[in-house]
Design a protein around this motif. Structure first.
Motif, PDB file in Angstrom:
ATOM      1  N   MET A   1       0.848  -1.194   0.000  1.00 48.31           N
ATOM      2  CA  MET A   1       0.000   0.000   0.000  1.00 48.31           C
ATOM      3  C   MET A   1       0.883   1.244   0.000  1.00 48.31           C
ATOM      4  N   LYS A   2       0.702   2.094  -0.972  1.00 51.19           N
ATOM      5  CA  LYS A   2       1.493   3.307  -1.076  1.00 51.19           C
ATOM      6  C   LYS A   2       1.127   4.291   0.027  1.00 51.19           C
ATOM      7  N   ASP A   3       2.107   5.097   0.439  1.00 53.80           N
ATOM      8  CA  ASP A   3       1.871   6.073   1.507  1.00 53.80           C
ATOM      9  C   ASP A   3       0.743   7.034   1.154  1.00 53.80           C
ATOM     10  N   ILE A   4       0.669   7.424  -0.130  1.00 59.60           N
ATOM     11  CA  ILE A   4      -0.376   8.369  -0.538  1.00 59.60           C
ATOM     12  C   ILE A   4      -1.764   7.734  -0.388  1.00 59.60           C
ATOM     13  N   ASP A   5      -1.846   6.422  -0.675  1.00 58.15           N
ATOM     14  CA  ASP A   5      -3.115   5.713  -0.495  1.00 58.15           C
ATOM     15  C   ASP A   5      -3.455   5.569   0.980  1.00 58.15           C
ATOM     16  N   LEU A   6      -2.430   5.297   1.793  1.00 56.09           N
ATOM     17  CA  LEU A   6      -2.636   5.167   3.234  1.00 56.09           C
ATOM     18  C   LEU A   6      -3.123   6.479   3.817  1.00 56.09           C
ATOM     19  N   ASP A   7      -2.536   7.583   3.380  1.00 59.08           N
ATOM     20  CA  ASP A   7      -2.957   8.907   3.866  1.00 59.08           C
ATOM     21  C   ASP A   7      -4.405   9.190   3.498  1.00 59.08           C
ATOM     22  N   LYS A   8      -4.787   8.810   2.277  1.00 57.48           N
ATOM     23  CA  LYS A   8      -6.165   9.026   1.828  1.00 57.48           C
ATOM     24  C   LYS A   8      -7.137   8.232   2.692  1.00 57.48           C
ATOM     25  N   LEU A   9      -6.784   7.007   3.019  1.00 58.84           N
ATOM     26  CA  LEU A   9      -7.637   6.157   3.842  1.00 58.84           C
ATOM     27  C   LEU A   9      -7.739   6.700   5.269  1.00 58.84           C
ATOM     28  N   VAL A  10      -6.613   7.065   5.841  1.00 54.83           N
ATOM     29  CA  VAL A  10      -6.582   7.581   7.214  1.00 54.83           C
ATOM     30  C   VAL A  10      -7.399   8.868   7.329  1.00 54.83           C
ATOM     31  N   LYS A  11      -7.235   9.767   6.360  1.00 52.03           N
ATOM     32  CA  LYS A  11      -7.971  11.038   6.390  1.00 52.03           C
ATOM     33  C   LYS A  11      -9.477  10.797   6.300  1.00 52.03           C
ATOM     34  N   ALA A  12      -9.880   9.836   5.467  1.00 53.24           N
ATOM     35  CA  ALA A  12     -11.306   9.532   5.324  1.00 53.24           C
ATOM     36  C   ALA A  12     -11.872   9.001   6.638  1.00 53.24           C
ATOM     37  N   ILE A  13     -11.098   8.166   7.319  1.00 51.82           N
ATOM     38  CA  ILE A  13     -11.539   7.616   8.611  1.00 51.82           C
ATOM     39  C   ILE A  13     -11.610   8.718   9.661  1.00 51.82           C
ATOM     40  N   GLU A  14     -10.607   9.566   9.684  1.00 52.34           N
ATOM     41  CA  GLU A  14     -10.566  10.651  10.671  1.00 52.34           C
ATOM     42  C   GLU A  14     -11.662  11.678  10.438  1.00 52.34           C
ATOM     43  N   LYS A  15     -12.124  11.804   9.193  1.00 55.88           N
ATOM     44  CA  LYS A  15     -13.212  12.733   8.895  1.00 55.88           C
ATOM     45  C   LYS A  15     -14.582  12.169   9.269  1.00 55.88           C
ATOM     46  N   GLY A  16     -14.608  10.922   9.719  1.00 56.49           N
ATOM     47  CA  GLY A  16     -15.875  10.351  10.194  1.00 56.49           C
ATOM     48  C   GLY A  16     -16.504   9.306   9.310  1.00 56.49           C
ATOM     49  N   LYS A  17     -15.856   8.969   8.195  1.00 57.83           N
ATOM     50  CA  LYS A  17     -16.421   7.925   7.341  1.00 57.83           C
ATOM     51  C   LYS A  17     -16.264   6.574   8.033  1.00 57.83           C
ATOM     52  N   LYS A  18     -17.349   5.794   8.015  1.00 53.75           N
ATOM     53  CA  LYS A  18     -17.328   4.511   8.714  1.00 53.75           C
ATOM     54  C   LYS A  18     -16.896   3.376   7.789  1.00 53.75           C
ATOM     55  N   VAL A  19     -16.376   2.329   8.423  1.00 51.29           N
ATOM     56  CA  VAL A  19     -15.809   1.201   7.688  1.00 51.29           C
ATOM     57  C   VAL A  19     -16.741  -0.002   7.737  1.00 51.29           C
ATOM     58  N   THR A  20     -16.898  -0.646   6.600  1.00 50.28           N
ATOM     59  CA  THR A  20     -17.598  -1.925   6.507  1.00 50.28           C
ATOM     60  C   THR A  20     -16.580  -2.972   6.086  1.00 50.28           C
ATOM     61  N   PHE A  21     -16.485  -4.046   6.878  1.00 52.77           N
ATOM     62  CA  PHE A  21     -15.525  -5.107   6.590  1.00 52.77           C
ATOM     63  C   PHE A  21     -16.196  -6.248   5.834  1.00 52.77           C
ATOM     64  N   PHE A  22     -15.428  -6.850   4.923  1.00 55.78           N
ATOM     65  CA  PHE A  22     -15.849  -8.037   4.193  1.00 55.78           C
ATOM     66  C   PHE A  22     -14.739  -9.071   4.374  1.00 55.78           C
ATOM     67  N   ASN A  23     -14.949 -10.006   5.293  1.00 58.82           N
ATOM     68  CA  ASN A  23     -13.878 -10.899   5.737  1.00 58.82           C
ATOM     69  C   ASN A  23     -13.967 -12.295   5.149  1.00 58.82           C
ATOM     70  N   GLY A  24     -12.781 -12.853   4.888  1.00 58.80           N
ATOM     71  CA  GLY A  24     -12.669 -14.240   4.452  1.00 58.80           C
ATOM     72  C   GLY A  24     -11.756 -15.011   5.384  1.00 58.80           C
ATOM     73  N   ALA A  25     -11.520 -16.270   5.064  1.00 58.15           N
ATOM     74  CA  ALA A  25     -10.759 -17.167   5.942  1.00 58.15           C
ATOM     75  C   ALA A  25      -9.329 -16.700   6.173  1.00 58.15           C
ATOM     76  N   GLY A  26      -8.804 -15.869   5.270  1.00 58.76           N
ATOM     77  CA  GLY A  26      -7.420 -15.418   5.392  1.00 58.76           C
ATOM     78  C   GLY A  26      -7.143 -14.563   6.615  1.00 58.76           C
ATOM     79  N   ILE A  27      -8.179 -13.971   7.219  1.00 62.91           N
ATOM     80  CA  ILE A  27      -7.936 -13.161   8.419  1.00 62.91           C
ATOM     81  C   ILE A  27      -7.749 -14.034   9.654  1.00 62.91           C
ATOM     82  N   SER A  28      -8.049 -15.337   9.537  1.00 59.06           N
ATOM     83  CA  SER A  28      -7.962 -16.243  10.684  1.00 59.06           C
ATOM     84  C   SER A  28      -6.806 -17.235  10.605  1.00 59.06           C
ATOM     85  N   THR A  29      -6.103 -17.272   9.492  1.00 63.58           N
ATOM     86  CA  THR A  29      -5.052 -18.276   9.349  1.00 63.58           C
ATOM     87  C   THR A  29      -3.906 -18.060  10.333  1.00 63.58           C
TER      88      THR A  29
END
Length: 320
Positions: A1-29
């Motif tokens: 993940m590029k720093d510019i993309d990370l900054d965009k994501l962090v700013k969106a979260i800090e501005k109050g946008k909420k996150v919806t997760f879509f999880n698969g088995a890979g998060i539990s391995t």
């Protein structure tokens, strides 16, 4: 993940946008739970010992009705409580605690989101889970404790009609939970940030969800490889790699690193303490059993008066 993309994501979260997760088995391995389809290490590739006509039969409702033993054999290896939540699971918990979580859609049946502290109202288990159990005939519910106790003795049967009882995992041949469809009707047009993690996006209808969100939605793929149509939109972010590494990076960028580490360490300590306690009980049981000659789980002693064994204490210790 590029720093510019990370900054965009962090700013969106800090501005109050909420996150919806879509999880698969890979998060539990990383918790020690194998996924289903990985060559050599997936659950389906390790089911030869069950002598199934085909691997997926272990989760086929018609096959289960004919022979439930293979499923229960597998279920003993997957029952909740044997595996601790990962850092990614605790990241979801942090989003919830900070009122930045919209919903969690998960394909996983392991209940690790729940064990990490994510509330039921925030979780949609698309393929069901071990969280509840019902008779396949009369639909009567059985508590998890009763189900676990019965499964340790053999095949759990309904107390009312004697039908087979299974966890509310969606088998092939069964419909998805109503909650899946009703929740998605509410959420589909309101997903602001979608984090798709640890999934091959090959099982439908779950696989279609990330493509159905609004074009303005920021979609983030936290996965070892590119899947679906992720990366085709201008606001898509590809974070190819491990899910836990992604969780650590996001937490660090949001200033949540210490909180994530604290949650994770406490969870690991709780799991380790439980395992150590169970092992101590096992060692105590072994010590008690050495006082009698036991073969094939039967007491072979002839002179019971000379056997110094606290049977009631032993029975209590067996309840682990």
């Amino acid at each position: 993940m590029k720093d510019i993309d990370l900054d965009k994501l962090v700013k969106a979260i800090e501005k109050g946008k909420k996150v919806t997760f879509f999880n698969g088995a890979g998060i539990s391995t990383s918790a020690g739970i194998p996924d289903f389809r990985s060559p050599d290490t997936g659950l389906y590739s390790n089911l030869a010992k069950l002598n199934l006509p085909y691997a997926e039969a272990v989760f086929d409702i018609d096959y289960f009705k004919e022979d439930p033993k293979p499923f229960y054999t597998l279920a003993t290896e997957l029952m909740p409580g044997q595996f601790p939540p990962t850092k990614f699971h605790y990241l979801i918990k942090l989003f919830q605690d900070k009122n930045k979580l919209n919903r969690v859609y998960t394909q996983n049946i392991d209940t690790l989101e729940r064990l990490a502290g994510v509330e039921d109202e925030n979780i949609v288990e698309a393929h069901g889970s071990f969280a509840s159990n019902h008779c396949i005939e009369c639909k009567e519910e059985m508590s998890s404790n009763t189900f676990k106790d019965l499964m340790e003795k053999g095949i759990p049967n309904c107390e009312s009609c004697k039908g087979y009882v299974k966890p509310d995992i969606v088998f092939f041949g069964e419909g998805l939970p109503k909650k899946f469809f009703s929740s998605w009707d509410d959420d589909c047009d309101n997903v602001e940030i979608a984090i798709i993690a640890g999934t091959s996006l090959t099982v439908y209808p779950f696989a279609s969800l990330p493509s159905e969100v609004d074009k303005k939605c920021i979609r983030v793929l936290a996965n070892k490889e590119k899947v679906g149509d992720l990366g085709s939109r201008k606001d898509d972010i590809l974070a190819l790699g491990g899910c836990d590494e992604f969780a650590e990076k996001i937490a660090r960028s949001l200033g949540w690193e210490k909180e994530l580490d604290k949650l994770y360490d406490e969870g690991q300590n709780k799991y380790t303490t439980k395992k150590e306690s169970e092992q101590e009980k096992i060692e105590d049981i072994k010590f008690e059993l050495k006082k009698v000659d036991i073969k094939e789980s039967k007491f072979k002693n002839e002179d019971k008066d000379e056997v110094d064994i606290d049977v009631s204490n032993l029975i209590e210790k067996l309840k682990i």
